[in-house]
Motif scaffolding. Structure first.
Motif, PDB file in Angstrom:
ATOM      1  N   VAL A 223       0.935  -1.198   0.229  1.00 20.49           N
ATOM      2  CA  VAL A 223      -0.161   0.137  -0.079  1.00 20.49           C
ATOM      3  C   VAL A 223       1.142   1.292   0.107  1.00 20.49           C
ATOM      4  O   VAL A 223       2.064   1.010   1.053  1.00 20.49           O
ATOM      5  N   ALA A 224       0.631   2.115  -1.061  1.00 22.29           N
ATOM      6  CA  ALA A 224       1.923   3.391  -0.954  1.00 22.29           C
ATOM      7  C   ALA A 224       0.331   4.594  -0.333  1.00 22.29           C
ATOM      8  O   ALA A 224      -0.656   5.050  -0.753  1.00 22.29           O
ATOM      9  N   ASN A 225       0.815   4.647   0.962  1.00 21.00           N
ATOM     10  CA  ASN A 225      -0.049   6.495   1.134  1.00 21.00           C
ATOM     11  C   ASN A 225       0.884   7.807   1.449  1.00 21.00           C
ATOM     12  O   ASN A 225       2.116   8.278   1.062  1.00 21.00           O
ATOM     13  N   TYR A 226      -0.104   8.543   1.234  1.00 21.02           N
ATOM     14  CA  TYR A 226       0.430   9.705   1.376  1.00 21.02           C
ATOM     15  C   TYR A 226       0.314  10.326   2.993  1.00 21.02           C
ATOM     16  O   TYR A 226       1.423  11.315   3.223  1.00 21.02           O
ATOM     17  N   LEU A 227      -0.630   9.906   3.795  1.00 24.42           N
ATOM     18  CA  LEU A 227      -0.633  10.390   5.349  1.00 24.42           C
ATOM     19  C   LEU A 227      -0.787   8.953   5.960  1.00 24.42           C
ATOM     20  O   LEU A 227      -2.229   7.851   5.544  1.00 24.42           O
ATOM     21  N   PRO A 228       0.280   8.485   6.603  1.00 18.75           N
ATOM     22  CA  PRO A 228       1.845   9.172   6.844  1.00 18.75           C
ATOM     23  C   PRO A 228       2.624   8.879   5.622  1.00 18.75           C
ATOM     24  O   PRO A 228       1.923   8.054   4.686  1.00 18.75           O
ATOM     25  N   LEU A 231       5.156   2.687   2.581  1.00 18.33           N
ATOM     26  CA  LEU A 231       4.676   1.974   2.019  1.00 18.33           C
ATOM     27  C   LEU A 231       4.043   1.148   2.924  1.00 18.33           C
ATOM     28  O   LEU A 231       5.146   0.916   4.224  1.00 18.33           O
ATOM     29  N   VAL A 232       3.294   0.572   3.309  1.00 18.75           N
ATOM     30  CA  VAL A 232       3.108  -0.827   4.259  1.00 18.75           C
ATOM     31  C   VAL A 232       2.561  -1.861   3.322  1.00 18.75           C
ATOM     32  O   VAL A 232       2.031  -2.795   2.760  1.00 18.75           O
ATOM     33  N   ALA A 233       3.718  -2.648   3.784  1.00 19.61           N
ATOM     34  CA  ALA A 233       3.708  -4.573   3.381  1.00 19.61           C
ATOM     35  C   ALA A 233       3.068  -5.384   3.836  1.00 19.61           C
ATOM     36  O   ALA A 233       2.935  -5.743   5.388  1.00 19.61           O
ATOM     37  N   LEU A 234       1.449  -6.614   3.869  1.00 23.38           N
ATOM     38  CA  LEU A 234       0.332  -7.032   3.900  1.00 23.38           C
ATOM     39  C   LEU A 234       0.606  -8.020   3.730  1.00 23.38           C
ATOM     40  O   LEU A 234       1.129  -8.429   2.441  1.00 23.38           O
TER      41      LEU A 234
END
Length: 513
Positions: A223-228, A231-234
Motif C-alpha cells: 500500500v502506498a500512502n500520502y499520509l503518513p 509504504l505498508v506491506a501486508l
C-alpha cells in the motif's frame, strides 16, 4: 490620541483572541457532533478522515452542504437543524485546517484496525455460481459505495456488495482470480473472496492512501500512502502487516508516495516518491512468513535490508505519475512541474526525454504494435490531445487532437481500436475511438448526452467494450468493439472503473497494470 493609541495596542490582541476563540469553538463543535464517527483527531473511524489531504475532491462550498443537509447513500446525517450557518462554516474551516504535526499511524494502530471475517482456508474452494471465472468484471460504483461483480459473457450482475467509503486507485485481482483487493482513500484495505461472495479481511494501512499493488505470486499486498509517509506491506492471506516502510529519501526527506506497481519479472514493487526525486525497487522475492515461529522484527529496528530490500534509483525530477512499459524494463514518468522522461530499470538512469507538454496521464497510458515498432499513447489532463510516441526512438509520432483533455485510455490486443474519454471540460459526454494503425479518430460516441463518459474496459477476448456513465443515474454501456454499436445498458450508481480478471492478470497491453 491616547485612546487611539491604546486601541491600536490592544486590537492585535483582541484579533488573536477572537481567532483563538473561534478555533476553540470549532474544535468543541467537532468533538460534540463529528468525533464519534470521524475520530477525535479527525483521522477517521466509522466515517472518513476529515483532513485537507482527504478532502481535496470536496470543495468547501460542497462541504457546507454536506454538513448542513447530509450525504445521500451514506450514514452522514445533516446538522442544519442543530447548528447555525456560522457554526457550520466554523466546522468547515476547521476540517480544512492541516494538523499541526504528522499524525502517527504505527504498527499498533494498524493492528488495532485488523478485522478477520473468515480465517484463511476456512471457506470452500469452489465458486457459488456458474460463470467463466476469467471473464468476470469488478465494477466500482462510487455513487453509493458498492461494487458489482459482473459476468462478462452475458453481462448479468452476479452480486452487488457494499465497500468502504471512496474506493480509490483501482481494485487489484490476485493470481488465480479468486481474490480481489480494494483500497479506500482512507487507507482501508479490504479482501474479497469471489468464489464465496464475501469479505475475508480488512485492515487500515494508512490515513490517506494512494493505491495498492499485489505481488505476482499473490502473497504480498503493498500500500502506498500520502499520509503518513509510508509504504505498508501486508500478508495477502489475512492482511496482517509484514512491514511498515518509512518513505524517506536518501537525503532524509520524508515523502508521500506517488504510486506503487508490481514489476513481475523482477519480483519487485516499483514506487515513486512524491516529494523527492527517487524511484524505489522493493524486492518481495522471499517475503517473510508471519505465521511461522520466526517472527518478523518490528519496523524501525534497523533491519530494513533483511526484508523487502530497497534499491534507490536517483532521478532528475520528482515523478507525480508514471507508467511501466509492457516488458517492465522501463519507467516513463512525468512531473507536475513539467517534463516527461524514460528511465531504464536495469541501467538505473534516464535514457530519453519526451516531448509531452501539459500533464500526460501516464498511469492510463497504453501500448500496442504498429508496423515494426511498438508505440505508447497517453491522454493528457491539461491538453486536448492524445500523444503517440515511438518506443524505439522515443519521438512523438503524432498528436491526435481531441474535444477536450482526457483521463482514461484503453484498448485490447485483439481490437483495432483504442478508446479515450474527454473527461474534462464541456465535452465530457464524448468518447473517441482511434484506429491504432492510422492514428485517426474513426468515430466519436456520445453514450449519454450531458453525462460524463469514462473508463473503457474490454471483455477477455476483446469483442466488447464497456463504458462507464459517471453519474448517479449512470450505467455501464456495452459496445460491440468491432461495429461500435451499443449492445446493452446496465443501470448503475456512478460506476467508475471496471476491471476484468483476464486482462488484469494477463497484463493485457490495452489496460493499466
Amino acid at each position: 490620541m491616547n485612546n487611539i493609541m491604546k486601541f491600536l495596542t490592544i486590537f492585535p490582541l483582541l484579533f488573536c483572541f477572537t481567532l483563538a476563540t473561534a478555533a476553540d469553538n470549532a474544535a468543541t463543535l467537532y468533538q460534540q457532533h463529528c468525533a464519534s464517527c470521524h475520530g477525535k483527531n479527525r483521522l477517521g473511524g466509522q466515517g472518513p478522515a476529515l483532513l485537507p489531504q482527504n478532502l481535496h475532491r470536496l470543495k468547501k462550498k460542497q462541504a457546507l452542504g454536506v454538513i448542513s443537509q447530509g450525504r445521500p447513500a451514506t450514514q452522514m446525517q445533516g446538522f442544519g437543524d442543530k447548528l447555525n450557518p456560522q457554526q457550520i462554516q466554523a466546522l468547515v474551516d476547521y476540517i480544512y485546517t492541516p494538523l499541526p504535526h504528522m499524525p502517527v499511524w504505527d504498527r499498533a494502530t494498524i493492528d488495532a484496525s485488523h478485522i478477520i471475517y473468515h480465517k484463511d482456508g476456512s471457506l470452500p474452494d469452489q465458486p457459488k455460481f456458474k460463470a467463466d471465472l476469467d471473464n468476470l468484471f469488478v465494477v466500482v460504483e462510487l455513487g453509493d459505495h458498492h461494487f458489482t461483480l459482473l459476468d462478462g459473457d452475458n453481462f448479468q450482475p452476479i452480486g452487488r456488495f457494499p465497500t468502504r467509503f471512496a474506493v480509490h486507485g483501482g481494485p487489484k485481482w490476485a493470481r488465480g482470480g479468486r481474490y480481489v483487493y480494494f483500497l479506500s482513500r482512507d487507507g482501508w484495505v479490504s479482501k474479497f473472496d469471489v468464489y464465496n461472495l464475501t469479505w475475508v479481511a480488512e485492515i487500515r494501512a494508512g490515513i490517506n492512501a494512494r493505491n495498492l499493488a499485489v505481488s505476482d505470486d499473490g502473497k504480498v499486498v503493498m500500500v502506498a500512502n500520502y499520509l503518513p509517509h509510508t509504504l505498508v506491506a501486508l500478508d495477502a492471506r489475512d492482511l496482517s502487516p509484514l512491514k511498515i516502510i518509512p518513505a524517506v529519501a536518501g537525503d532524509g526527506t520524508s515523502s508521500r508516495v506517488s504510486a506503487v506497481y508490481t514489476d513481475d519479472p523482477r519480483h519487485s514493487f516499483i514506487a515513486a516518491l512524491k516529494d523527492a526525486p527517487e524511484l524505489w525497487q522493493i524486492s518481495y522475492a522471499s517475503p517473510p512468513d508471519p505465521h511461522s515461529q520466526d517472527k518478523p522484527e518490528k519496523s524501525g529496528s534497523g533491519t530494513n535490508n533483511l526484508r523487502f530490500p530497497i534499491q534507490r534509483i536517483p532521478l532528475d525530477r520528482i515523478l507525480d505519475d508514471f507508467f511501466l512499459t509492457q516488458d517492465y524494463a522501463r519507467v516513463v514518468g512525468s512531473s507536475r512541474s513539467g517534463g516527461t522522461a524514460v528511465y531504464d530499470l536495469d541501467l538505473k538512469r534516464k535514457i530519453a526525454e519526451l516531448d509531452l507538454p501539459g500533464m500526460p496521464h501516464l498511469s492510463s497510458a497504453i501500448t500496442w504494435q504498429r508496423g515494426d515498432t511498438r508505440v505508447l499513447a497517453t491522454p493528457n489532463i491539461r491538453k486536448p490531445e492524445v500523444t503517440v510516441v515511438d518506443m524505439k526512438t522515443w519521438k512523438v509520432i503524432k498528436r491526435i487532437p481531441t474535444r477536450g483533455p482526457g483521463f482514461f485510455m484503453r484498448s485490447h490486443e485483439n481490437s483495432p481500436y483504442a478508446w479515450t474519454d474527454v473527461f474534462f471540460g464541456p465535452n465530457r459526454d464524448l468518447m473517441h475511438v482511434i484506429d491504432k494503425q492510422s492514428l485517426e479518430i474513426v468515430k466519436t460516441l456520445k453514450p449519454a448526452p450531458g453525462k460524463t463518459s469514462a473508463h473503457v474496459e474490454f471483455t477477455r477476448d476483446g469483442k466488447y467494450a464497456l463504458v462507464s456513465i459517471w453519474d448517479m443515474d449512470g450505467a455501464i454501456v456495452v459496445y460491440d468493439a468491432t461495429t461500435l454499436k451499443e449492445v446493452k445498458r446496465i443501470p448503475m450508481k456512478k460506476p467508475s472503473g471496471k476491471y476484468n480478471v483476464h486482462n488484469k492478470l494477463g497484463r493485457s497491453e490495452g489496460t493499466s497494470h
